[in-house]
Motif scaffolding. Structure first.
Motif, PDB file in Angstrom:
ATOM      1  N   SER A  11       3.536  17.623   0.047  1.00  0.00           N
ATOM      2  CA  SER A  11       4.424  18.601   0.982  1.00  0.00           C
ATOM      3  C   SER A  11       4.286  18.342   2.425  1.00  0.00           C
ATOM      4  O   SER A  11       3.447  17.607   2.884  1.00  0.00           O
ATOM      5  CB  SER A  11       4.163  20.049   0.632  1.00  0.00           C
ATOM      6  N   ALA A  12       5.081  18.886   3.035  1.00  0.00           N
ATOM      7  CA  ALA A  12       5.146  18.824   4.470  1.00  0.00           C
ATOM      8  C   ALA A  12       3.814  19.276   5.225  1.00  0.00           C
ATOM      9  O   ALA A  12       3.378  18.828   6.140  1.00  0.00           O
ATOM     10  CB  ALA A  12       6.309  19.750   5.091  1.00  0.00           C
TER      11      ALA A  12
ATOM     12  N   LEU B 230      -0.816  12.985   5.063  1.00  0.00           N
ATOM     13  CA  LEU B 230      -0.389  11.637   4.463  1.00  0.00           C
ATOM     14  C   LEU B 230      -2.000  11.016   3.792  1.00  0.00           C
ATOM     15  O   LEU B 230      -2.872  10.985   4.633  1.00  0.00           O
ATOM     16  CB  LEU B 230      -0.037  10.797   5.498  1.00  0.00           C
ATOM     17  N   ARG B 231      -1.903  10.666   2.901  1.00  0.00           N
ATOM     18  CA  ARG B 231      -3.174   9.946   1.977  1.00  0.00           C
ATOM     19  C   ARG B 231      -2.697   8.679   1.232  1.00  0.00           C
ATOM     20  O   ARG B 231      -1.670   8.502   0.792  1.00  0.00           O
ATOM     21  CB  ARG B 231      -4.006  10.902   1.260  1.00  0.00           C
ATOM     22  N   HIS B 232      -3.727   7.838   1.304  1.00  0.00           N
ATOM     23  CA  HIS B 232      -3.504   6.395   0.823  1.00  0.00           C
ATOM     24  C   HIS B 232      -3.447   6.993  -1.109  1.00  0.00           C
ATOM     25  O   HIS B 232      -4.599   7.700  -1.368  1.00  0.00           O
ATOM     26  CB  HIS B 232      -4.472   5.699   1.092  1.00  0.00           C
TER      27      HIS B 232
ATOM     28  N   GLU C 208       0.920  -1.245  -0.133  1.00  0.00           N
ATOM     29  CA  GLU C 208      -0.067   0.060  -0.063  1.00  0.00           C
ATOM     30  C   GLU C 208       0.895   1.437   0.054  1.00  0.00           C
ATOM     31  O   GLU C 208       1.885   1.280   0.669  1.00  0.00           O
ATOM     32  CB  GLU C 208      -0.770   0.032   1.214  1.00  0.00           C
ATOM     33  N   VAL C 209       0.647   2.192  -0.782  1.00  0.00           N
ATOM     34  CA  VAL C 209       1.302   3.227  -1.090  1.00  0.00           C
ATOM     35  C   VAL C 209       0.758   4.608  -0.381  1.00  0.00           C
ATOM     36  O   VAL C 209      -0.679   4.731  -0.771  1.00  0.00           O
ATOM     37  CB  VAL C 209       1.686   3.719  -2.446  1.00  0.00           C
TER      38      VAL C 209
ATOM     39  N   THR D  98       6.818  12.586   0.350  1.00  0.00           N
ATOM     40  CA  THR D  98       7.069  11.653   1.383  1.00  0.00           C
ATOM     41  C   THR D  98       6.362  10.542   0.855  1.00  0.00           C
ATOM     42  O   THR D  98       5.065  10.499   0.282  1.00  0.00           O
ATOM     43  CB  THR D  98       6.410  11.975   2.593  1.00  0.00           C
ATOM     44  N   LEU D  99       6.730   9.235   0.664  1.00  0.00           N
ATOM     45  CA  LEU D  99       6.314   7.928   0.448  1.00  0.00           C
ATOM     46  C   LEU D  99       6.432   7.023   1.607  1.00  0.00           C
ATOM     47  O   LEU D  99       7.346   6.950   2.163  1.00  0.00           O
ATOM     48  CB  LEU D  99       6.758   7.198  -0.773  1.00  0.00           C
ATOM     49  N   TRP D 100       5.193   6.373   2.025  1.00  0.00           N
ATOM     50  CA  TRP D 100       5.265   5.449   2.889  1.00  0.00           C
ATOM     51  C   TRP D 100       4.800   4.029   2.253  1.00  0.00           C
ATOM     52  O   TRP D 100       3.661   4.127   1.301  1.00  0.00           O
ATOM     53  CB  TRP D 100       4.350   5.711   4.055  1.00  0.00           C
TER      54      TRP D 100
END
Length: 101
Positions: A34-35, A39-41, A28-29, A66-68
């Protein structure tokens, strides 16, 4: 949304345990532009490792600051949609890109 609406949505959702792709690991990404952004899917990718998943997500979302990445089998998914037929069509249209949003 009222409490009654929330209970209705919760009752209609079913847990999805089937993988969305072949036997490769799904990721899942989550991203932020931007800062200041939340954070969104953003979707998911299929890759054998987090490094390859990072490469794929970076290609798909080049503007993300940013990528999680999280293994999909670590995420509990619930939906009101029937993903079976709908997902098969999406995968074919995506040309085996393994991306779902």
């Amino acid at each position: 949304m009222t409490d009654a609406d929330q209970r209705t949505h919760t009752a209609r959702r079913v847990r999805v345990d089937e993988p969305r792709a072949d036997d490769s690991t799904e990721w899942e990404v989550f991203l932020r532009g931007s800062a200041a952004d939340p954070l969104r899917h953003a979707g998911s990718v299929t890759a054998p490792s987090s490094d390859v998943a990072h490469e794929q997500a970076s290609t798909l979302f080049p503007d993300a600051s940013t990528l999680w990445l999280m293994r999909s089998d670590s995420v509990a998914r619930f939906t009101e949609r029937d993903l079976g037929v709908e997902y098969d069509g999406d995968a074919a249209a995506a040309g085996d890109g393994g991306v779902e949003s």
